[in-house]
Scaffold this motif. Structure first.
Motif, PDB file in Angstrom:
ATOM      1  N   ALA A  47       0.822  -1.215   0.000  1.00 59.62           N
ATOM      2  CA  ALA A  47       0.000   0.000   0.000  1.00 59.62           C
ATOM      3  C   ALA A  47       0.852   1.260   0.000  1.00 59.62           C
ATOM      4  O   ALA A  47       0.449   2.290  -0.567  1.00 59.62           O
ATOM      5  CB  ALA A  47      -0.934  -0.010   1.209  1.00 59.62           C
ATOM      6  N   LEU A  48       2.035   1.196   0.608  1.00 55.09           N
ATOM      7  CA  LEU A  48       2.884   2.378   0.711  1.00 55.09           C
ATOM      8  C   LEU A  48       3.323   2.888  -0.657  1.00 55.09           C
ATOM      9  O   LEU A  48       3.522   4.093  -0.848  1.00 55.09           O
ATOM     10  CB  LEU A  48       4.113   2.042   1.569  1.00 55.09           C
TER      11      LEU A  48
ATOM     12  N   GLY B  71       2.795   4.619  -7.985  1.00 51.42           N
ATOM     13  CA  GLY B  71       2.366   4.104  -9.279  1.00 51.42           C
ATOM     14  C   GLY B  71       1.219   4.890  -9.870  1.00 51.42           C
ATOM     15  O   GLY B  71       1.158   5.118 -11.088  1.00 51.42           O
ATOM     16  N   VAL B  72       0.288   5.342  -9.016  1.00 56.54           N
ATOM     17  CA  VAL B  72      -0.842   6.141  -9.500  1.00 56.54           C
ATOM     18  C   VAL B  72      -0.353   7.444 -10.108  1.00 56.54           C
ATOM     19  O   VAL B  72      -0.770   7.835 -11.207  1.00 56.54           O
ATOM     20  CB  VAL B  72      -1.824   6.411  -8.342  1.00 56.54           C
TER      21      VAL B  72
ATOM     22  N   LEU C   2       0.658  -2.087  -8.800  1.00 59.72           N
ATOM     23  CA  LEU C   2      -0.765  -2.054  -8.472  1.00 59.72           C
ATOM     24  C   LEU C   2      -1.312  -0.633  -8.595  1.00 59.72           C
ATOM     25  O   LEU C   2      -2.442  -0.435  -9.084  1.00 59.72           O
ATOM     26  CB  LEU C   2      -0.985  -2.584  -7.052  1.00 59.72           C
ATOM     27  N   GLY C   3      -0.527   0.350  -8.169  1.00 57.94           N
ATOM     28  CA  GLY C   3      -0.946   1.737  -8.333  1.00 57.94           C
ATOM     29  C   GLY C   3      -1.118   2.109  -9.796  1.00 57.94           C
ATOM     30  O   GLY C   3      -2.042   2.847 -10.165  1.00 57.94           O
ATOM     31  N   TRP C   4      -0.220   1.611 -10.649  1.00 56.60           N
ATOM     32  CA  TRP C   4      -0.355   1.850 -12.100  1.00 56.60           C
ATOM     33  C   TRP C   4      -1.670   1.268 -12.609  1.00 56.60           C
ATOM     34  O   TRP C   4      -2.345   1.873 -13.447  1.00 56.60           O
ATOM     35  CB  TRP C   4       0.830   1.226 -12.833  1.00 56.60           C
ATOM     36  N   MET C   5      -2.049   0.102 -12.119  1.00 55.86           N
ATOM     37  CA  MET C   5      -3.294  -0.539 -12.560  1.00 55.86           C
ATOM     38  C   MET C   5      -4.519   0.223 -12.059  1.00 55.86           C
ATOM     39  O   MET C   5      -5.554   0.284 -12.746  1.00 55.86           O
ATOM     40  CB  MET C   5      -3.327  -1.985 -12.072  1.00 55.86           C
ATOM     41  N   LEU C   6      -4.434   0.820 -10.872  1.00 54.53           N
ATOM     42  CA  LEU C   6      -5.569   1.534 -10.291  1.00 54.53           C
ATOM     43  C   LEU C   6      -5.647   2.990 -10.733  1.00 54.53           C
ATOM     44  O   LEU C   6      -6.647   3.666 -10.423  1.00 54.53           O
ATOM     45  CB  LEU C   6      -5.483   1.478  -8.761  1.00 54.53           C
TER      46      LEU C   6
END
Length: 350
Positions: free
Chosen positions: A117-118, A123-124, A181-185
């Motif tokens: 999560a950190l 990534g977002v 995961l941030g890139w995906m979200l």
């Protein structure tokens, strides 16, 4: 476990508040130097990254222990991938628990979930704001995580004689997975703006910046103050001279004021045509000249301090604060009047 992160997060955010205030003016100056304006989306992303970085660093490194409490002979390096799975199973076996709930509440699982999560915000931002692909996001996430692990393993680059936190290969894996995961979200992160290209962020050629117009206004007001000081003292004379320099003279001279002439800009129509006296009068009535008129003719009769503060805030915000974020640098008084400050080049000598 959650309570152990609250104080470091609070410390990181408090640090951001102080550092952000110190960086505000340099950030404005940097944006003006590069783009001729303050691009709001770039500023939001930059401040967001600053807040995220400081909070993340506080969560990773704080609290700092006493130097006498480190070097207790413990192994502070873990090179076995997915060791956390074994630790989780051992913890569940030691407590006699099993099932998804026991797994999700185990210390090892929660630690890895936190590490994932950190790095999700990183990534977002990389995808949503800077339009980076998954490979670039993975590389950046891995690089940042590796830098953190190196700092931890070296005892904050030698400040501590031994590392006080374990440098773990699992942290590299979970942090990198979090960035991916941030890139995906990222597509659903509506609060993160896309940073425009330099061409879209830069003010058009010939745009007269707010500091330039402010300097021209200061010159005009200094002329008014000098004349009132030497010849015509009094607030009403100051108002009359300001109206003369800011309304009558531009209407007669084709948009020039004394300060505008020194700084090579004048008031024109958006297409470059000559602005009439009515438009110039509306422009000044909604700007600083109108503020001076309110201070001289209206405020003493009303005596409402809250209205005085409101008028000052509205005029200054619409005239100087909001325009710094616009590409055309136009204030609300200029948009209502349908005028623009147009830059004029000094003729070159043959």
């Amino acid at each position: 476990m959650l309570s152990s992160y609250l104080e470091p997060a609070r410390t990181g955010f408090s640090t951001f508040v102080g550092v952000g205030a110190l960086l505000l003016l340099p950030l404005v100056a940097l944006h003006y130097w590069r783009f001729g304006r303050v691009e709001p989306r770039r500023a939001v992303v930059l401040y967001g990254l600053l807040a995220y970085g400081l909070v993340a660093l506080a969560l990773i490194f704080l609290p700092f222990p006493d130097r006498a409490q480190v070097c207790r002979g413990e192994t502070m390096l873990s090179t076995t991938p997915f060791q956390w799975v074994t630790d989780m199973r051992n913890n569940m076996a030691a407590t006699g628990r099993s099932g998804i709930q026991a797994m999700a509440t185990s210390q090892a699982f929660l630690q890895q979930a936190f590490n994932v999560a950190l790095f999700v915000p990183l990534g977002v931002v990389l995808r949503k704001a800077y339009r980076r692909g998954p490979f670039a996001v993975v590389c950046v996430g891995l690089g940042v995580s590796l830098a953190v692990e190196v700092v931890q393993y070296t005892g904050n680059f030698g400040y501590y004689p031994c590392p006080y936190r374990i440098a773990d290969v699992d942290d590299l894996i979970s942090n990198t997975a979090g960035a991916l995961l941030g890139w995906m979200l990222a597509p659903v992160a509506v609060v993160v703006p896309a940073v425009p290209d330099a061409a879209d962020a830069t003010a058009p050629p010939g745009t007269v910046s707010v500091p330039r117009r402010l300097c021209g206004l200061v010159v005009d007001l200094l002329v008014v103050a000098l004349v009132c000081r030497l010849l015509l003292p009094g607030a009403w004379w100051a108002l009359a001279l300001t109206a003369l320099l800011r309304v009558v003279v531009p209407a007669v001279s084709g948009g020039w004021t004394f300060g505008g002439w020194l700084l090579r800009y004048r008031t024109r129509l958006p297409g470059g045509g000559r602005a009439g006296a009515g438009r110039i009068a509306v422009r000044e009535l909604l700007g600083v000249t109108g503020l001076l008129a309110y201070a001289v003719a209206v405020s003493p009769r009303l005596g409402w301090w809250w209205l005085d503060l409101l008028v000052i805030a509205v005029v200054l915000a619409g005239t100087f604060a909001v325009p710094v974020f616009r590409r055309d640098q136009a204030g609300w008084h200029e948009r209502v009047a349908g005028t623009r400050a147009v830059s004029e080049r000094v003729p070159e000598r043959v």
